[in-house]
Design a protein around this motif. Structure first.
Motif, short mmCIF file in Angstrom:
data_model
loop_
_atom_site.label_atom_id
_atom_site.label_comp_id
_atom_site.label_asym_id
_atom_site.label_seq_id
_atom_site.Cartn_x
_atom_site.Cartn_y
_atom_site.Cartn_z
N UNK A 83 -2.32 10.00 9.66
CA UNK A 83 -1.96 11.07 8.73
C UNK A 83 -3.01 11.27 7.63
N UNK A 84 -3.67 10.19 7.21
CA UNK A 84 -4.75 10.35 6.23
C UNK A 84 -5.90 11.15 6.84
N UNK A 85 -6.18 10.90 8.13
CA UNK A 85 -7.22 11.67 8.83
C UNK A 85 -6.84 13.15 8.89
N UNK A 86 -5.57 13.43 9.13
CA UNK A 86 -5.08 14.81 9.14
C UNK A 86 -5.30 15.47 7.78
N UNK A 87 -4.84 14.82 6.71
CA UNK A 87 -4.97 15.39 5.36
C UNK A 87 -6.43 15.65 5.00
N UNK A 88 -7.29 14.71 5.38
CA UNK A 88 -8.71 14.85 5.07
C UNK A 88 -9.35 15.97 5.88
N UNK A 89 -9.09 16.00 7.18
CA UNK A 89 -9.71 17.02 8.05
C UNK A 89 -9.38 18.44 7.60
N UNK A 90 -8.14 18.68 7.22
CA UNK A 90 -7.71 20.02 6.84
C UNK A 90 -7.67 20.22 5.32
N UNK A 91 -8.17 19.26 4.57
CA UNK A 91 -8.20 19.33 3.10
C UNK A 91 -6.83 19.74 2.55
N UNK A 92 -5.79 19.09 3.05
CA UNK A 92 -4.42 19.41 2.65
C UNK A 92 -4.14 18.83 1.27
N UNK A 93 -3.58 19.67 0.41
CA UNK A 93 -3.16 19.22 -0.92
C UNK A 93 -1.64 19.36 -0.99
N UNK A 94 -1.01 18.48 -1.74
CA UNK A 94 0.46 18.43 -1.76
C UNK A 94 1.07 19.75 -2.23
N UNK A 95 0.41 20.44 -3.13
CA UNK A 95 0.93 21.71 -3.66
C UNK A 95 1.12 22.75 -2.56
N UNK A 96 0.28 22.68 -1.52
CA UNK A 96 0.34 23.66 -0.44
C UNK A 96 0.75 23.01 0.89
N UNK A 97 1.64 22.04 0.81
CA UNK A 97 2.12 21.36 2.01
C UNK A 97 3.64 21.37 1.99
N UNK A 98 4.26 22.09 2.94
CA UNK A 98 5.72 22.18 2.98
C UNK A 98 6.34 20.86 3.38
N UNK A 99 6.03 20.39 4.61
CA UNK A 99 6.66 19.14 5.05
C UNK A 99 6.24 18.77 6.45
N UNK A 100 6.76 17.63 6.86
CA UNK A 100 6.65 17.18 8.24
C UNK A 100 8.07 17.01 8.77
N UNK A 101 8.26 17.37 10.02
CA UNK A 101 9.55 17.20 10.67
C UNK A 101 9.35 16.18 11.78
N UNK A 102 10.13 15.09 11.72
CA UNK A 102 9.91 14.03 12.70
C UNK A 102 11.21 13.38 13.14
N UNK A 103 11.10 12.54 14.18
CA UNK A 103 12.27 11.79 14.61
C UNK A 103 12.48 10.63 13.64
N UNK A 104 13.20 9.61 14.02
CA UNK A 104 13.57 8.59 13.06
C UNK A 104 12.84 7.27 13.26
N UNK A 105 11.59 7.34 13.70
CA UNK A 105 10.76 6.15 13.81
C UNK A 105 10.43 5.65 12.41
#
Length: 195
Positions: free
Chosen positions: A55-77
């Motif tokens: 997930x850190x690689x994801x955030x870095x690759x797409x320069x994701x900032x929390x202000x412009x990040x809605x969410x992640x939808x996942x199972x219960x792992x």
């Protein structure tokens, strides 16, 4: 697009060599009117640390900032959820509660667990199955403290009670990981079994 649509994640082992896992992310693309895979990796173990790295690689690759990040939808792992939280805490400099507000649990997986409970007639007698489903649906919408779900890492991602999920996330129409599940179904059609 990360601020308008949740990203969906899922892990499969069927498409890669034995003892490895393929982690995939999809997001809805409005121009194409469908979900698209946009980030994947093969990992050796399903640990919180491996998922945090992913997930850190994801955030870095797409320069994701929390202000412009809605969410992640996942199972219960637990490992996947904890890894996502660790990545948020490091990348966005948030605390545990703030990172949890970016997670929405998959309603489909939760209802599958409800259905499994119904099949155990010692727990839910056949004559009470409809009532049990009705109560489970009510539980999903409750804001009362007396009703809760058993596991601390599930409850805040599904139920309004005890959730600090962002309001726009609670109200967002996406509530299952079907977008990524359909990708995996298609992928299995191309991958030779027993790879």
């Amino acid at each position: 697009m990360f601020d308008k649509h949740p990203i969906f994640t899922d892990v499969t082992y069927k498409a890669v060599s034995s003892s490895y896992y393929l982690v995939s992310l999809v997001i809805y693309v409005e121009e194409m009117k469908k979900h698209m895979v946009f980030f994947q990796a093969v990992i050796k173990h399903q640990t919180a640390e491996k998922f945090a790295f992913y997930f850190k690689a994801l955030f870095k690759k797409y320069a994701i900032v929390s202000k412009f990040f809605l969410c992640i939808l996942l199972d219960f792992s637990k490992a996947e959820q904890r890894g996502f939280q660790q990545a948020c805490e490091e990348h966005f400099h948030t605390d545990d509660k703030s990172s949890l507000s970016l997670i929405k649990g998959c309603y489909f997986y939760w209802m599958q667990s409800v259905q499994r409970m119904i099949k155990i007639q010692r727990i839910v007698p056949a004559s009470k199955s409809k009532e049990f489903i009705s109560l489970a649906n009510m539980l999903q919408k409750t804001t009362r403290e007396e009703q809760w779900w058993w596991d601390d890492h599930v409850r805040p991602t599904i139920f309004n009670y005890d959730s600090n999920m962002k309001q726009e996330l609670q109200e967002h129409e996406s509530r299952t990981t079907n977008g990524i599940e359909s990708f995996h179904r298609n992928l299995y059609g191309f991958v030779e079994p027993g790879f």
